[in-house]
Design a protein around this motif. Structure first.
Motif: not given
Lengths: 240, 298
Positions: B103-132
């Motif tokens: 993912y890091v190799k393919s994603a081009d995050l350099t130069g982006q705003k930090a909050e946007q990049a982090v949100a993008q990473v969270v959106k694309e890499t984190v699996s938010i499950k309903s698992d409690q």
């Protein structure tokens, strides 16, 4: 004083004597020689460039007439006398101008005090400037035959002191060798091959500073005494 | 500035060509009335152009060095470490595990705003499950290379809004029947059923399990609700439709008095003081939505 100056001084004295003897046409003959000197004095006094169309120029003409009327060899050299008359008349004119009610905007700018006394060296410098100007005009005409201008020399002359010293050495070598000098003046080219073979001078130096070297050769060869000290390798610190 | 003497060879408008005492032909600016043949005395600045060029080069170099120097790191639970400069821009992205290296190799995050990049990473890499039973590891951990905490707090506040939106979007998606919240790689809309997904805080990959058809995925609510039987007010989730068939989720409204520096990853604030409460760490943390315990359960 230099020899040309002495000759000119003597010539003016003779012209004044002839004028006093009734030969008024003598003043018409010397007028073209005296006018540049009078304009320079007026320019130095007013601290601005004076042309033939300016009011100060007509004051200078009247000053020449007054000088021829009042000068005698017992009063000293002719040109300092003429310079003082021109300067005094210009100062009188400026004082009359100050009394005018209308003050032009040019008066708001800071002006040098023109009422200061000057000695003969002030006029001597002006005469030296005029002599230099003659030499420079001849030099410029010669350079034009080689398709070289002063602006091009300013762009292409060597910036580094070491390179400039090398170029000056080449100028000295060429000027000291009549055959090389003849080649430069007649063919309008530098004898690169002879310089490379005989004196081991690099072609790169000759190509890069060709115009500078040619200008230096012209100055030394044609005997421009006021410019020669500036192009010799020893370096001229004062005007010759 | 150096003093210069010479003879005036030619006069232009405000310029003159002189021959100076070193035998150099120069173009100089002149003031006042000068004429050919006069001796000229003036000053010149040798090499001022080089000095100006050097100053500009140094300024650009300093700017580049400043831009690429990292002052804070944001470590996403999925295993992506983002380096942030003083201008809150991403200057480095590092994969902490083999799962995110692609993912890091393919994603081009350099130069982006930090909050946007982090949100993008969270959106694309984190699996938010309903698992409690999610790990207690925070979703995003912000650490500063500087001694002061103000930088962490400021970055955390900036990222909070973006992360909240990502979580909300995930909540809306997961509310749809049969929806599956899986790892999203750039350019891919869904992963195959047998692909590995990276859950926040779980460096080891495990095959993603597709929820049974017909079974609704729990909405992502913050904080984590440990008592699914209780009803909870969902005032802080305007984008989420209230589903009466699903167990109520604790809104997890945070007690303002017990507000921590940790940043929650979902609507509402992190839990207040209580058992299992995470202590404030040097870095600022964006909590995992499945990791929060509500201060009050209603």
């Amino acid at each position: 004083m230099s020899s040309p100056r002495e000759y000119q001084e003597k010539r003016m004295c003779n012209a004044v004597i002839d004028y006093h003897n009734g030969q008024e046409q003598v003043m018409e003959e010397v007028y073209p020689e005296l006018m540049p000197f009078c304009l320079r004095v007026a320019a130095k006094t007013c601290d601005r460039y004076i042309t033939e169309e300016d009011e100060e120029s007509s004051i200078a003409r009247l000053a020449i007439l007054e000088t021829f009327s009042k000068y005698s060899p017992e009063r000293g050299a002719f040109f300092p006398f003429l310079g003082r008359v021109v300067r005094n008349r210009i100062i009188d004119y400026k004082r009359r101008e100050k009394k005018m009610t209308i003050i032009p905007f040019s008066h708001l700018s800071s002006q040098k005090d023109i009422n200061g006394l000057v000695d003969d060296s002030f006029f001597d410098h002006i005469i030296e400037d005029l002599d230099r100007k003659k030499e420079i005009e001849e030099f410029k005409a010669l350079l034009a035959e080689f398709n070289i201008s002063f602006m091009e020399l300013a762009k292409t002359s060597p910036r580094q002191a070491a390179a400039r010293e090398k170029a000056r050495r080449v100028v000295e070598i060429i000027s000291a060798d009549p055959e090389l000098t003849r080649q430069v003046l007649e063919k309008k080219l530098l004898p690169a091959k002879a310089l490379q073979d005989k004196y081991n001078i690099s072609s790169k130096l000759l190509d890069r500073y060709r115009k500078y070297i040619i200008a230096g050769v012209i100055i030394l060869t044609c005997g421009y005494s006021s410019l020669a000290p500036y192009v010799t390798p020893s370096g001229g610190r004062q005007d010759g | 500035m150096a003093k210069m003497q010479g003879i005036i060879l030619d006069v232009y408008d405000k310029w003159a060509v002189i021959l100076d005492t070193d035998g150099n032909y120069k173009k100089v600016k002149v003031k006042g009335a000068v004429q050919v043949g006069e001796q000229w005395n003036g000053y010149y600045r040798p090499g001022w152009k080089s000095a100006v060029a050097a100053i500009i080069t140094l300024a650009l170099l300093g700017g580049c060095l400043d831009f690429f120097s990292v002052v804070a790191y944001a470590e996403v639970a999925s295993g992506v470490k983002i380096g942030i400069n003083r201008w809150d821009r991403v200057v480095s992205v590092e994969a902490l595990g083999p799962e995110t290296s692609k993912y890091v190799k393919s994603a081009d995050l350099t130069g982006q705003k930090a909050e946007q990049a982090v949100a993008q990473v969270v959106k694309e890499t984190v699996s938010i499950k309903s698992d409690q039973a999610m790990t207690k590891r925070p979703l995003v951990n912000v650490t500063s290379t500087r001694a002061d905490e103000s930088n962490c707090q400021r970055l955390t506040q900036k990222m909070d809004g973006q992360i909240q939106q990502v979580i909300k979007l995930n909540s809306v998606v997961n509310n749809k029947p049969g929806a599956q919240n899986t790892l999203k790689k750039p350019g891919q809309s869904k992963q195959p059923h047998n692909s590995s997904a990276i859950s926040p805080g779980r460096p080891d990959t495990k095959p993603a399990t597709r929820p049974e058809e017909g079974k609704l995925v729990q909405p992502n609510a913050w904080p984590l609700n440990t008592n699914p039987a209780g009803k909870v007010k969902e005032k802080n989730q305007p984008g989420v439709k209230k589903d009466k068939s699903t167990p109520a989720v604790n809104n997890g409204r945070q007690n303002p008095a017990e507000k921590k520096s940790e940043l929650s990853g979902g609507p509402g604030k992190s839990a207040g003081a209580g058992k299992g409460q995470q202590k404030a760490k040097p870095g600022k943390q964006l909590q995992n939505p499945g990791n929060e315990k509500g201060a009050k359960q209603k």
